[in-house]
Motif scaffolding. Sequence first.
Motif, PDB file in Angstrom:
ATOM      1  N   TYR A   5      -1.394   9.346   6.704  1.00  0.00           N
ATOM      2  CA  TYR A   5      -0.900   8.202   5.936  1.00  0.00           C
ATOM      3  C   TYR A   5      -0.877   8.553   4.449  1.00  0.00           C
ATOM      4  O   TYR A   5      -1.561   9.471   3.996  1.00  0.00           O
ATOM      5  CB  TYR A   5      -1.785   6.977   6.162  1.00  0.00           C
ATOM      6  CG  TYR A   5      -1.406   6.180   7.386  1.00  0.00           C
ATOM      7  CD1 TYR A   5      -0.889   4.905   7.282  1.00  0.00           C
ATOM      8  CD2 TYR A   5      -1.560   6.722   8.664  1.00  0.00           C
ATOM      9  CE1 TYR A   5      -0.539   4.171   8.409  1.00  0.00           C
ATOM     10  CE2 TYR A   5      -1.213   6.001   9.792  1.00  0.00           C
ATOM     11  CZ  TYR A   5      -0.701   4.719   9.657  1.00  0.00           C
ATOM     12  OH  TYR A   5      -0.344   4.001  10.769  1.00  0.00           O
ATOM     13  N   TYR A  29      -1.023   6.561   0.614  1.00  0.00           N
ATOM     14  CA  TYR A  29      -1.096   5.418  -0.293  1.00  0.00           C
ATOM     15  C   TYR A  29      -0.244   5.755  -1.507  1.00  0.00           C
ATOM     16  O   TYR A  29      -0.540   6.687  -2.252  1.00  0.00           O
ATOM     17  CB  TYR A  29      -2.536   5.139  -0.707  1.00  0.00           C
ATOM     18  CG  TYR A  29      -2.649   4.151  -1.848  1.00  0.00           C
ATOM     19  CD1 TYR A  29      -2.555   2.790  -1.613  1.00  0.00           C
ATOM     20  CD2 TYR A  29      -2.847   4.592  -3.159  1.00  0.00           C
ATOM     21  CE1 TYR A  29      -2.643   1.882  -2.671  1.00  0.00           C
ATOM     22  CE2 TYR A  29      -2.940   3.697  -4.209  1.00  0.00           C
ATOM     23  CZ  TYR A  29      -2.831   2.344  -3.957  1.00  0.00           C
ATOM     24  OH  TYR A  29      -2.922   1.446  -4.994  1.00  0.00           O
ATOM     25  N   ASP A  30       0.839   5.018  -1.684  1.00  0.00           N
ATOM     26  CA  ASP A  30       1.730   5.193  -2.817  1.00  0.00           C
ATOM     27  C   ASP A  30       1.294   4.229  -3.918  1.00  0.00           C
ATOM     28  O   ASP A  30       1.220   3.012  -3.692  1.00  0.00           O
ATOM     29  CB  ASP A  30       3.182   4.920  -2.398  1.00  0.00           C
ATOM     30  CG  ASP A  30       4.188   5.250  -3.490  1.00  0.00           C
ATOM     31  OD1 ASP A  30       4.036   4.745  -4.603  1.00  0.00           O
ATOM     32  OD2 ASP A  30       5.129   6.013  -3.198  1.00  0.00           O
ATOM     33  N   THR A  79       4.199   1.588  -4.296  1.00  0.00           N
ATOM     34  CA  THR A  79       4.753   0.808  -3.189  1.00  0.00           C
ATOM     35  C   THR A  79       3.758   0.472  -2.086  1.00  0.00           C
ATOM     36  O   THR A  79       4.098  -0.260  -1.163  1.00  0.00           O
ATOM     37  CB  THR A  79       5.953   1.544  -2.561  1.00  0.00           C
ATOM     38  OG1 THR A  79       5.495   2.795  -2.013  1.00  0.00           O
ATOM     39  CG2 THR A  79       7.023   1.807  -3.603  1.00  0.00           C
ATOM     40  N   THR A 104       0.937   1.437   1.111  1.00  0.00           N
ATOM     41  CA  THR A 104       0.609   2.415   2.153  1.00  0.00           C
ATOM     42  C   THR A 104       1.696   2.505   3.217  1.00  0.00           C
ATOM     43  O   THR A 104       2.242   1.488   3.643  1.00  0.00           O
ATOM     44  CB  THR A 104      -0.721   2.036   2.828  1.00  0.00           C
ATOM     45  OG1 THR A 104      -1.754   2.015   1.835  1.00  0.00           O
ATOM     46  CG2 THR A 104      -1.102   3.022   3.911  1.00  0.00           C
ATOM     47  N   HIS A 105       1.997   3.727   3.639  1.00  0.00           N
ATOM     48  CA  HIS A 105       2.914   3.921   4.756  1.00  0.00           C
ATOM     49  C   HIS A 105       2.529   5.194   5.495  1.00  0.00           C
ATOM     50  O   HIS A 105       1.807   6.049   4.962  1.00  0.00           O
ATOM     51  CB  HIS A 105       4.373   3.976   4.283  1.00  0.00           C
ATOM     52  CG  HIS A 105       4.664   5.100   3.338  1.00  0.00           C
ATOM     53  ND1 HIS A 105       5.152   6.318   3.749  1.00  0.00           N
ATOM     54  CD2 HIS A 105       4.533   5.199   1.996  1.00  0.00           C
ATOM     55  CE1 HIS A 105       5.321   7.108   2.710  1.00  0.00           C
ATOM     56  NE2 HIS A 105       4.951   6.459   1.629  1.00  0.00           N
ATOM     57  N   ASP A 106       2.991   5.334   6.726  1.00  0.00           N
ATOM     58  CA  ASP A 106       2.651   6.505   7.525  1.00  0.00           C
ATOM     59  C   ASP A 106       3.640   7.641   7.246  1.00  0.00           C
ATOM     60  O   ASP A 106       4.813   7.425   6.980  1.00  0.00           O
ATOM     61  CB  ASP A 106       2.637   6.160   9.007  1.00  0.00           C
ATOM     62  CG  ASP A 106       3.997   5.694   9.511  1.00  0.00           C
ATOM     63  OD1 ASP A 106       4.819   6.533   9.893  1.00  0.00           O
ATOM     64  OD2 ASP A 106       4.232   4.460   9.501  1.00  0.00           O
ATOM     65  N   LYS A 125       8.508  13.413  -1.365  1.00  0.00           N
ATOM     66  CA  LYS A 125       8.536  11.990  -1.733  1.00  0.00           C
ATOM     67  C   LYS A 125       9.818  11.625  -2.470  1.00  0.00           C
ATOM     68  O   LYS A 125      10.359  10.521  -2.297  1.00  0.00           O
ATOM     69  CB  LYS A 125       7.315  11.653  -2.598  1.00  0.00           C
ATOM     70  CG  LYS A 125       7.269  10.206  -3.056  1.00  0.00           C
ATOM     71  CD  LYS A 125       6.112   9.953  -4.005  1.00  0.00           C
ATOM     72  CE  LYS A 125       6.160   8.558  -4.590  1.00  0.00           C
ATOM     73  NZ  LYS A 125       5.076   8.321  -5.576  1.00  0.00           N
ATOM     74  N   ASN A 152      12.295  11.372   0.250  1.00  0.00           N
ATOM     75  CA  ASN A 152      11.775  10.692   1.443  1.00  0.00           C
ATOM     76  C   ASN A 152      12.173  11.431   2.723  1.00  0.00           C
ATOM     77  O   ASN A 152      12.606  10.835   3.710  1.00  0.00           O
ATOM     78  CB  ASN A 152      12.266   9.241   1.504  1.00  0.00           C
ATOM     79  CG  ASN A 152      11.507   8.419   2.544  1.00  0.00           C
ATOM     80  OD1 ASN A 152      10.336   8.676   2.837  1.00  0.00           O
ATOM     81  ND2 ASN A 152      12.185   7.438   3.129  1.00  0.00           N
TER      82      ASN A 152
END
Length: 347
Positions: free
Chosen positions: A217, A219-220, A223, A225-227, A262, A265
Amino acid sequence: MTVTTFTVNKLTNNSQDDTNPQVSSYGDVIWEHKYSNSDIDLYYYDSITGETKYPATTGKNETNPQISGYGDAVYEYQYSTTDTDVYLYRYDTDTSTPIATSSHNETNPHISGSNVVYEYEFSSTDTDLKLYNMGSGVTTTIANSSKNELNPDIAGNYVAYEYDYSSTDTDLKLYNIANGTTTTIANSGHNEVNPDVSSTGDVVYEYEYSSTDTDIYMYDALTGTHDLATSGYDEVNPEIAGNFVTWQAWDGSDWEIYRYNKATNTTTQVTNNSVNDVNAQVSDQGYVVWEQDYSPTDTDVYLYDGGTTLSLANSGYDEINPQITGSNATWQAWDGTDWEVYSAQIF
């Protein structure tokens, strides 16, 4: 299309083990030199002068060096079997000084710029975190609950670390050096461990979805948290630098390496073969280095430049423990008798 090239430099050539090298963005390298069975020293290669320096040769064990992008380094000094201290090596003065010398164990130091974070063992069941600033000489306690706060990583003004909420639930927190605030960034009820932080406050980590399935995962800081990787198999050992993240993933047969960008993406599968590819490291330029188990007795080091895979070291012996910062890499290599240290500059 630009063709990536590199030059390799053998930094050691002796009859003792030279291991655990760490590299700065300028190509300076610090490593452990086994002077004897009871005395591990630290040696340092100055990439500008080409000379080898000796930051730590006291007769005690000096281990676990970590180097900043600018070439300053921190390390553990074993004052006694029950008391480990933290020392700082300054590149500009070529001197080492103690920065944490209480009667408690101070261990696991990490450095970024002028800041050093380390673990302070308040008791056998309570480890805290402290921050030392090289400019002011001031030490600040940044985490001192009655729980264990462990495994810190630092980049820029950010420190990410594990918080043992319970024996079965590890959370993650992020400390902002600039304003002194702490944010809980992962507290799902599952174990979230092994955080790695970027200079912009992004954190990648392992999320233990189940006992047989660990995911990656992120943590941005902007924006949330995303996986990044949730295949159903294990994805572990995430590393982040700038906009780039790397990790190793089990595909049902062996370990492969991935890289996430990133800025675009996008995720790229860097390796796809029938051998284990492990221990990946990434730089802010997007370079990835890792170990490839060519055979049970031959591990090599490879480089991915964003489009092409290149072999950095494939002697027929083991080459392991690659590290990379910017466009400079390092690793340790077995020569048939003992471990030696190499570096590479990537163009």
